[in-house]
Scaffold this active site. Structure first.
Site, PDB file in Angstrom:
ATOM      1  N   ASP A   1      -8.043  -0.957   1.723  1.00  0.00           N
ATOM      2  CA  ASP A   1      -8.578   0.403   1.894  1.00  0.00           C
ATOM      3  C   ASP A   1      -8.886   1.106   0.572  1.00  0.00           C
ATOM      4  O   ASP A   1      -9.610   2.089   0.560  1.00  0.00           O
ATOM      5  CB  ASP A   1      -7.581   1.275   2.669  1.00  0.00           C
ATOM      6  CG  ASP A   1      -7.208   0.683   4.010  1.00  0.00           C
ATOM      7  OD1 ASP A   1      -8.035  -0.047   4.581  1.00  0.00           O
ATOM      8  OD2 ASP A   1      -6.085   0.938   4.485  1.00  0.00           O
TER       9      ASP A   1
ATOM     10  N   THR B   1      -4.179  -3.050  -1.138  1.00  0.00           N
ATOM     11  CA  THR B   1      -4.748  -2.643   0.147  1.00  0.00           C
ATOM     12  C   THR B   1      -6.254  -2.801   0.127  1.00  0.00           C
ATOM     13  O   THR B   1      -6.901  -2.486  -0.880  1.00  0.00           O
ATOM     14  CB  THR B   1      -4.412  -1.188   0.546  1.00  0.00           C
ATOM     15  OG1 THR B   1      -5.252  -0.814   1.651  1.00  0.00           O
ATOM     16  CG2 THR B   1      -4.624  -0.177  -0.551  1.00  0.00           C
TER      17      THR B   1
ATOM     18  N   GLY C   1       0.824  -1.203   0.000  1.00  0.00           N
ATOM     19  CA  GLY C   1       0.000   0.000   0.000  1.00  0.00           C
ATOM     20  C   GLY C   1       0.858   1.253   0.000  1.00  0.00           C
ATOM     21  O   GLY C   1       2.040   1.203  -0.390  1.00  0.00           O
TER      22      GLY C   1
ATOM     23  N   HIS D   1     -10.029  -6.801  11.403  1.00  0.00           N
ATOM     24  CA  HIS D   1      -9.151  -7.607  10.551  1.00  0.00           C
ATOM     25  C   HIS D   1      -9.860  -8.723   9.804  1.00  0.00           C
ATOM     26  O   HIS D   1      -9.250  -9.343   8.925  1.00  0.00           O
ATOM     27  CB  HIS D   1      -8.002  -8.175  11.393  1.00  0.00           C
ATOM     28  CG  HIS D   1      -7.108  -7.098  11.933  1.00  0.00           C
ATOM     29  ND1 HIS D   1      -7.410  -6.399  13.067  1.00  0.00           N
ATOM     30  CD2 HIS D   1      -5.946  -6.584  11.460  1.00  0.00           C
ATOM     31  CE1 HIS D   1      -6.466  -5.495  13.290  1.00  0.00           C
ATOM     32  NE2 HIS D   1      -5.573  -5.582  12.330  1.00  0.00           N
TER      33      HIS D   1
HETATM   34  O1  F6P Z   1      -4.175  -0.530   5.666  1.00  0.00           O
HETATM   35  C1  F6P Z   1      -4.829  -1.686   6.012  1.00  0.00           C
HETATM   36  C2  F6P Z   1      -5.399  -1.600   7.403  1.00  0.00           C
HETATM   37  O2  F6P Z   1      -6.098  -2.800   7.629  1.00  0.00           O
HETATM   38  C3  F6P Z   1      -6.278  -0.380   7.680  1.00  0.00           C
HETATM   39  O3  F6P Z   1      -7.555  -0.508   7.143  1.00  0.00           O
HETATM   40  C4  F6P Z   1      -6.246  -0.321   9.183  1.00  0.00           C
HETATM   41  O4  F6P Z   1      -6.429   0.998   9.618  1.00  0.00           O
HETATM   42  C5  F6P Z   1      -4.853  -0.812   9.519  1.00  0.00           C
HETATM   43  O5  F6P Z   1      -4.381  -1.506   8.379  1.00  0.00           O
HETATM   44  C6  F6P Z   1      -4.799  -1.754  10.710  1.00  0.00           C
HETATM   45  O6  F6P Z   1      -3.487  -2.005  11.046  1.00  0.00           O
HETATM   46  P1  F6P Z   1      -2.975  -3.210  11.970  1.00  0.00           P
HETATM   47  O7  F6P Z   1      -2.925  -4.435  11.123  1.00  0.00           O
HETATM   48  O8  F6P Z   1      -1.623  -2.759  12.395  1.00  0.00           O
HETATM   49  O9  F6P Z   1      -3.926  -3.342  13.096  1.00  0.00           O
END
Ligand code: F6P
Length: 363
Positions: free
Chosen positions: A142, A140, A117, A287
């Site tokens: 997102d 990503t 990303g 997640h």
């Molecule tokens: O960029 C992907 C993402 O899943 C975002 O949507 C979210 O804000 C972030 O990563 C979560 O990060 P981590 O895996 O560190 O909890």
């Protein structure tokens, strides 16, 4: 131009459904069409700093099209230019990029494919400027990368969130409740917007449109007057009220990009219960949106992206990120992707269509 003999592949940042499909496409294309050797860098940029890699054979990538996650491992905290080390009990950031660049040179690879990303591709862009031939692949859930209409992983995340919203509809209906569904998306509202529309969310709250609790409560009351005794609110983790702040779940000290969002749904729940006198519940999908098998659309896109990345390497066109524009698989300079998050624009057609059917954005 010397014909490439050996390439390396790296997967950085948070995982997304379809990464393995890209690794498979790059590797199969490289081996079958050009007889190249493929090296997998283990755990993203962490592997570049600590010299962790393994050879990828045809057998290694056969049968992984449908698998979630990444067979290479990834890291969200390792940036060779700002690498966290503990000195005297304190975390400090050091520039270990020369070490990473040396590893690429020692491996004698002609190009590095970076699947990631904005963070991963920003680093890839710097590596390229520092002399490492790089091709990027936009990954990503997102969907917030500049230079491409869509990233792989987004379609799957939207499908998972939509299924969850469908399921929450029936329980919201039974109990006449407000159900709040919080989805990821970082600083952007792509996942909330698309899953909210696909799942028939009554109110969709995204970072690009700051909301007021009153507007959300008014919409719930309006629905009630029409005999709808439940409401579904889809909220992006990065959404915030007019003049308010983001809700931060944690700060990851070892990360150069430490903010992790999360929990805005619970804050809104309390405010809405007070404002409406109705019962509300919050579900944070988190997640779940990143796990499991990619959708058919993501498998196709990942395969096209991976294949095109290898084509660029063979043509000597490094410093590029593969992209999709309309129906065409193409590429843009890596620096375009490194230019900050792509937010939902005010004239987005999905947003416009949702407004015409009475969806509230909490304005
Ligand atoms: O960029 C992907 C993402 O899943 C975002 O949507 C979210 O804000 C972030 O990563 C979560 O990060 P981590 O895996 O560190 O909890």
């Amino acid at each position: 131009m010397k014909k490439p003999q050996r390439i390396a592949v790296l997967t950085g940042g948070g995982d997304a459904p379809g990464i393995n499909a890209v690794i498979r496409a790059v590797t199969k294309h490289a081996i079958l069409e050009h007889g190249l050797e493929v090296i997998g860098i283990v755990d993203g940029y962490e592997g570049l700093v600590h010299n962790r890699h393994r050879k990828l054979s045809y057998d290694d990538v056969s049968g992984i099209l449908t698998q979630g996650g990444t067979i290479l491992g990834a890291s969200k905290t390792s940036n060779p230019y700002q690498y966290a080390v503990t000195e005297g009990g304190q975390i400090v950031f050091r520039d270990l990029s020369q070490r990473a660049i040396k590893m690429v040179r020692d491996l004698k690879v002609d190009a590095l494919v970076c699947i990631g990303g904005d963070g991963t591709l920003g680093i890839a862009h710097r590596l390229h400027k520092d002399g490492v031939p790089v091709v990027g692949v936009p990954k990503t859930i997102d969907n917030d990368l500049r230079g491409t209409d869509v990233t792989f992983g987004f379609d799957t995340a939207v499908a998972i969130a939509t299924e969850a919203i469908d399921r929450l509809h029936t329980t919201a209906q039974s109990h006449h409740r407000i159900m709040i569904v919080e989805v990821m998306g970082h600083w952007t509202g792509w996942i909330a917007l698309y899953s909210g529309v696909a799942g028939g969310g009554d109110i969709i709250l995204i970072p690009e449109i700051p909301f007021t609790v009153k507007a959300v409560a008014d919409k719930i009351e309006e629905r009630s007057k029409r005999g709808r005794r439940f409401s579904i609110v889809v909220i992006a983790e990065g959404a915030k009220p007019v003049g308010g702040e983001n809700v931060i779940k944690r700060l990851v000290k070892k990360s150069a990009d430490p903010i992790r969002l999360g929990g805005v749904g619970f804050v809104l729940q309390e405010q809405l219960e007070k404002a409406t006198g109705r019962e509300a519940r919050t579900v944070v999908l988190g997640h779940l949106l990143r796990g499991g098998s990619p959708t058919a659309a993501d498998r196709v896109l990942s395969t096209q992206f991976g294949s095109h990345a290898l084509e660029l390497i063979m043509r000597g066109e490094t410093g590029m990120m593969v992209a999709v524009h309309g129906c065409e698989i193409t590429h843009v300079p890596l620096e375009v992707a490194a230019g900050g998050p792509r937010t939902v624009p005010p004239d987005n057609p999905v947003l416009a269509a949702a407004r015409t059917i009475g969806t509230s954005f909490g304005e």
